[in-house]
Each structure stands twice: as structure tokens, then as C-alpha cells.
Design a protein around this motif. Structure first.
Motif, short mmCIF file in Angstrom:
data_model
loop_
_atom_site.label_atom_id
_atom_site.label_comp_id
_atom_site.label_asym_id
_atom_site.label_seq_id
_atom_site.Cartn_x
_atom_site.Cartn_y
_atom_site.Cartn_z
N ALA A 55 40.88 43.94 52.60
CA ALA A 55 40.24 43.01 53.52
C ALA A 55 39.19 43.68 54.39
O ALA A 55 38.15 43.08 54.69
CB ALA A 55 41.30 42.36 54.42
N SER A 56 39.42 44.93 54.78
CA SER A 56 38.52 45.57 55.74
C SER A 56 37.47 46.46 55.08
O SER A 56 36.35 46.58 55.60
CB SER A 56 39.32 46.39 56.75
N ARG A 57 37.79 47.08 53.95
CA ARG A 57 36.87 48.03 53.34
C ARG A 57 36.24 47.53 52.05
O ARG A 57 35.14 47.95 51.68
CB ARG A 57 37.60 49.35 53.03
N MET A 58 36.87 46.62 51.34
CA MET A 58 36.36 46.20 50.04
C MET A 58 34.95 45.60 50.12
O MET A 58 34.12 45.88 49.25
CB MET A 58 37.33 45.24 49.38
N PRO A 59 34.62 44.79 51.13
CA PRO A 59 33.25 44.25 51.18
C PRO A 59 32.19 45.35 51.24
O PRO A 59 31.15 45.25 50.57
CB PRO A 59 33.25 43.40 52.46
N ALA A 60 32.42 46.40 52.02
CA ALA A 60 31.44 47.47 52.15
C ALA A 60 31.37 48.34 50.89
O ALA A 60 30.28 48.69 50.43
CB ALA A 60 31.75 48.34 53.36
N THR A 61 32.52 48.67 50.32
CA THR A 61 32.50 49.50 49.12
C THR A 61 31.90 48.72 47.95
O THR A 61 31.16 49.29 47.13
CB THR A 61 33.90 50.02 48.76
N TYR A 62 32.18 47.43 47.87
CA TYR A 62 31.58 46.61 46.81
C TYR A 62 30.05 46.60 46.95
O TYR A 62 29.33 46.74 45.97
CB TYR A 62 32.12 45.18 46.89
N ALA A 63 29.56 46.44 48.18
CA ALA A 63 28.12 46.41 48.40
C ALA A 63 27.47 47.73 48.01
O ALA A 63 26.40 47.76 47.38
CB ALA A 63 27.82 46.08 49.86
N ALA A 64 28.09 48.85 48.39
CA ALA A 64 27.52 50.17 48.08
C ALA A 64 27.54 50.43 46.58
O ALA A 64 26.56 50.93 46.01
CB ALA A 64 28.29 51.26 48.83
N TRP A 96 35.02 45.12 39.44
CA TRP A 96 34.42 43.81 39.77
C TRP A 96 32.90 43.91 39.81
O TRP A 96 32.20 43.04 39.27
CB TRP A 96 34.95 43.34 41.13
N ALA A 97 32.37 44.95 40.42
CA ALA A 97 30.91 45.09 40.54
C ALA A 97 30.25 45.18 39.17
O ALA A 97 29.22 44.55 38.93
CB ALA A 97 30.58 46.31 41.39
N THR A 98 30.84 45.96 38.25
CA THR A 98 30.23 46.09 36.92
C THR A 98 30.33 44.78 36.14
O THR A 98 29.38 44.37 35.47
CB THR A 98 30.91 47.22 36.12
N ALA A 99 31.48 44.11 36.24
CA ALA A 99 31.66 42.87 35.50
C ALA A 99 30.73 41.77 36.00
O ALA A 99 30.26 40.93 35.21
CB ALA A 99 33.11 42.40 35.59
N MET A 100 30.45 41.76 37.30
CA MET A 100 29.56 40.73 37.85
C MET A 100 28.10 41.03 37.55
O MET A 100 27.30 40.12 37.37
CB MET A 100 29.77 40.61 39.36
N LEU A 101 27.74 42.31 37.48
CA LEU A 101 26.35 42.67 37.22
C LEU A 101 25.99 42.54 35.75
O LEU A 101 24.87 42.13 35.41
CB LEU A 101 26.09 44.10 37.71
N TRP A 102 26.92 42.92 34.87
CA TRP A 102 26.65 42.91 33.43
C TRP A 102 27.63 41.99 32.70
O TRP A 102 28.78 42.38 32.42
CB TRP A 102 26.76 44.32 32.86
N PRO A 103 27.23 40.80 32.32
CA PRO A 103 28.10 39.92 31.54
C PRO A 103 28.49 40.51 30.19
O PRO A 103 29.42 40.02 29.54
CB PRO A 103 27.25 38.66 31.35
N SER A 104 27.79 41.57 29.76
CA SER A 104 28.09 42.21 28.48
C SER A 104 29.42 42.95 28.49
O SER A 104 29.96 43.27 27.42
CB SER A 104 26.97 43.21 28.14
N VAL A 105 29.97 43.23 29.67
CA VAL A 105 31.21 44.00 29.76
C VAL A 105 32.37 43.21 29.15
O VAL A 105 32.63 42.07 29.53
CB VAL A 105 31.53 44.35 31.22
N VAL A 106 33.05 43.84 28.19
CA VAL A 106 34.18 43.18 27.53
C VAL A 106 35.48 43.95 27.69
O VAL A 106 36.56 43.42 27.45
CB VAL A 106 33.90 42.97 26.02
N SER A 107 35.39 45.23 28.09
CA SER A 107 36.59 46.06 28.19
C SER A 107 36.49 46.96 29.41
O SER A 107 35.48 47.66 29.58
CB SER A 107 36.75 46.90 26.92
N ILE A 108 37.53 46.94 30.25
CA ILE A 108 37.57 47.75 31.46
C ILE A 108 38.88 48.52 31.50
O ILE A 108 39.95 47.95 31.28
CB ILE A 108 37.45 46.89 32.73
#
Length: 331
Positions: A55-64, A96-108
């Protein structure tokens, strides 16, 4: 530039699990732990701490992380990764960041030592696209590269994790990743300490055959003098709940981070464009915009774009700290 806010589905999933009135004490312990330079295992010792972190750190780390991934996407517009390795994944922020930026991602594949973080990552992943919902989330020690998934992977991300390793372990991990993944993105806190460590990691990666895509426009020694360090900043919007949890009084925070984007030695040679990386916030004036640069020839320099060059001045006015300034603006 991609959206650097938490995806709506992820923000809602975190909000459902993180009520400020229930997590205030855990969030305070978390902040105090990080200020004391404790590791995540020490600062986030239980499930309540893990939820407070989300809740407190995920927004900032996601943005970076998203900002750093944007640098990779800008340098290689045709890059469309399908397989992703997320090391020290925590609640799955970089995945989450990679999956949202690249729809091509199929395996994580996520690797995380903390059982509480793995549980939360799996829980949150169900709100995301199929690649997240089907992710391989496994226990692992990132200080032991031989125990990691074999790959190969199109992209490996290490976000806010190297800072907790001793330097030799961080160097070994990154050198190993250069041979395991086509591209490697590293994101660390934007502190003098972490910049210094990142420069040592950078050297180990170059010795392993990596090529630098960003932020460095060259492969030579860092030209910054002692006491200075390379980092940049991304502004993060705060929700009301986020503000309450962090005790904030303004609806935003600025996350300062350092990063490296590397390309595997197995791929084509990168030819850097002449110009330089913008090292400080631009300094606009009536008749010009001034930039501090790390140049492609490995030196520091100043550049000014005059208002009389209207087209260049208009484009340069949209550039920010961390962007690349082409020599074409200066002609």
C-alpha cells in the motif's frame, strides 16, 4: 511514455487488502526500518508488513520500474518480450509493469524469498492479465544464480533488490543474468550509496560482455566527480488512503531512483546516438533551455537550445531529467 500509475485493477486489489486504520503501525515500522537501512526481511517481517509495503511503497516502485522500462522500449521500439524473469519480486511490482507495458508477455517467473510476499504476489496476480495469473511464483535465493530458473528469458528485471545484497553477490548475479536474458533492467534507490554500487555492477556486466542501453550513453568510466551521483525522479500520485498511510500532506511524492538497462552479449551491437543523457532537471529561460549532460564520448558537458531555433526549442521543452538529448537539437 506509458502510464506510471498503478493499473486500476492492481490499485483496487491492494486497496481491498490495505486499510489505513489497520496498517498504520505496520507502515510506520516499515518506514522506520528502511530509514535504518534494514533489509526487507527485517523491515517487513510479517503479513501485515507485506500488505503495508504494497500500500505504501508499491505505487512508487511501480512508477520507477515503469520509467526504466520505458527507456528500454524507447531504445528498442521493436522489442516485444514474451518471457520475463522478475528477481526479488516482492509483491510482483515489476511483473505487473512488464505485463502492462508489453502485451506480448506470455510467461513470467517471479523469484522471492519471503513466503508472505509470494502469497500476496499470487493473490494480486489474479487481478491482472493471463501472464500474471499463470505466473510461476517460486521461492529462491537470488544470491545463488545456479538455483534460478534456467531460461533463456527475453527480459530480466531486478527492482530494489540488489541494494540488499552484498556487492560481490550483486555483481555475480548481474554477470550471470547477462548470459541468461536478452535484456536486463536494474532499478535501485536513487542514493549516493546505490549509485556507487550500481557503477560496480555496471563494470561487472561490461566485463561479462553486456552492452549498455541506458542511462549511460557510453561504456567508459562514469565521469561524475566524487560526491555526485546519477539518478532521476518520477512523480507519483497519492490516493487519499496512500496519504493517510504515509502521513502525507500533499497528493504526490517524488521517487528518486537509479537504473541500468543492459543488452546481452549475444545480441546485436548497440550504436549510441551522439548527444547525452540529461543529468539534472532542465533549466528553462526566456531565450534558451540549458541542460547538464553525460555525453556519448564519456565526458560531462552543458548544452543550450536557443529559442530562435523554434522547432528544436519546442521539442527540447518537453524533455525532462533522465531523457536523452540528441546532438540534432544543438545544430
Amino acid at each position: 511514455m506509458s502510464d506510471r500509475r498503478l493499473p486500476a485493477a492492481l490499485a483496487a486489489a491492494v486497496s481491498e487488502r490495505a486499510r489505513p486504520e489497520m496498517l498504520g503501525a505496520a507502515a510506520a515500522r516499515l518506514s522506520a526500518g528502511y530509514r535504518a537501512n534494514l533489509t526487507s526481511r527485517q523491515a517487513v517481517p510479517d503479513a501485515a508488513g507485506v500488505t503495508a509495503y504494497a500500500a505504501s511503497r508499491m505505487p512508487a516502485t511501480y512508477a520507477a520500474v515503469t520509467a526504466a522500462l520505458d527507456r528500454l522500449a524507447a531504445s528498442q521500439p521493436d522489442f516485444a518480450p514474451e518471457t520475463v524473469l522478475d528477481l526479488g519480486s516482492g509483491p510482483g511490482t515489476a511483473s505487473w509493469a512488464t505485463a502492462m507495458l508489453w502485451p506480448s508477455v506470455v510467461s513470467i517467473a517471479m523469484v522471492e524469498a519471503s513466503a508472505d510476499f509470494r502469497t500476496l504476489a499470487a493473490d494480486l496476480a489474479h487481478a491482472g492479465p493471463p501472464a500474471l495469473g499463470q505466473a510461476d511464483i517460486r521461492r529462491g535465493d537470488i544470491t545463488q544464480p545456479s538455483s534460478l530458473p534456467n531460461g533463456p528469458f527475453d527480459l530480466a528485471v531486478v527492482a530494489y533488490a540488489l541494494t540488499e545484497l552484498d556487492l560481490p553477490a550483486a555483481e555475480r548475479l548481474v554477470a550471470d543474468l547477462v548470459g541468461r536474458a536478452g535484456r536486463v533492467v536494474i532499478v535501485e534507490p536513487g542514493t549516493p550509496r546505490d549509485h556507487g554500487r550500481l557503477m560496480m555492477v555496471r563494470r561487472a556486466a561490461l566485463e561479462a560482455g553486456a552492452r549498455i542501453l541506458a542511462p549511460c550513453p557510453h561504456a567508459g568510466p562514469c565521469p561524475l566527480p566524487p560526491g555526485d551521483w546519477c539518478h532521476t525522479s518520477v512523480r507519483v500520485e497519492r490516493s487519499r488512503a496512500h496519504m493517510r498511510l504515509k502521513g502525507g500532506t500533499v497528493p504526490f511524492e517524488d521517487e528518486r531512483y537509479a537504473y541500468l538497462v543492459l543488452e546481452s552479449k549475444a545480441l546485436a551491437v548497440v550504436e549510441h546516438e551522439n548527444g547525452g543523457r540529461i543529468l539534472r532537471p532542465p533549466r528553462p529561460a526566456k531565450h534558451e533551455i540549458a541542460f547538464s549532460l553525460c555525453r556519448a564520448d564519456g565526458t560531462l558537458g552543458e548544452a543550450r537550445v536557443a529559442s530562435r531555433n523554434r522547432a528544436a526549442f519546442k521539442v527540447a521543452g518537453k524533455l525532462d531529467w533522465g531523457d536523452f538529448l540528441s546532438d540534432g537539437f544543438l545544430r
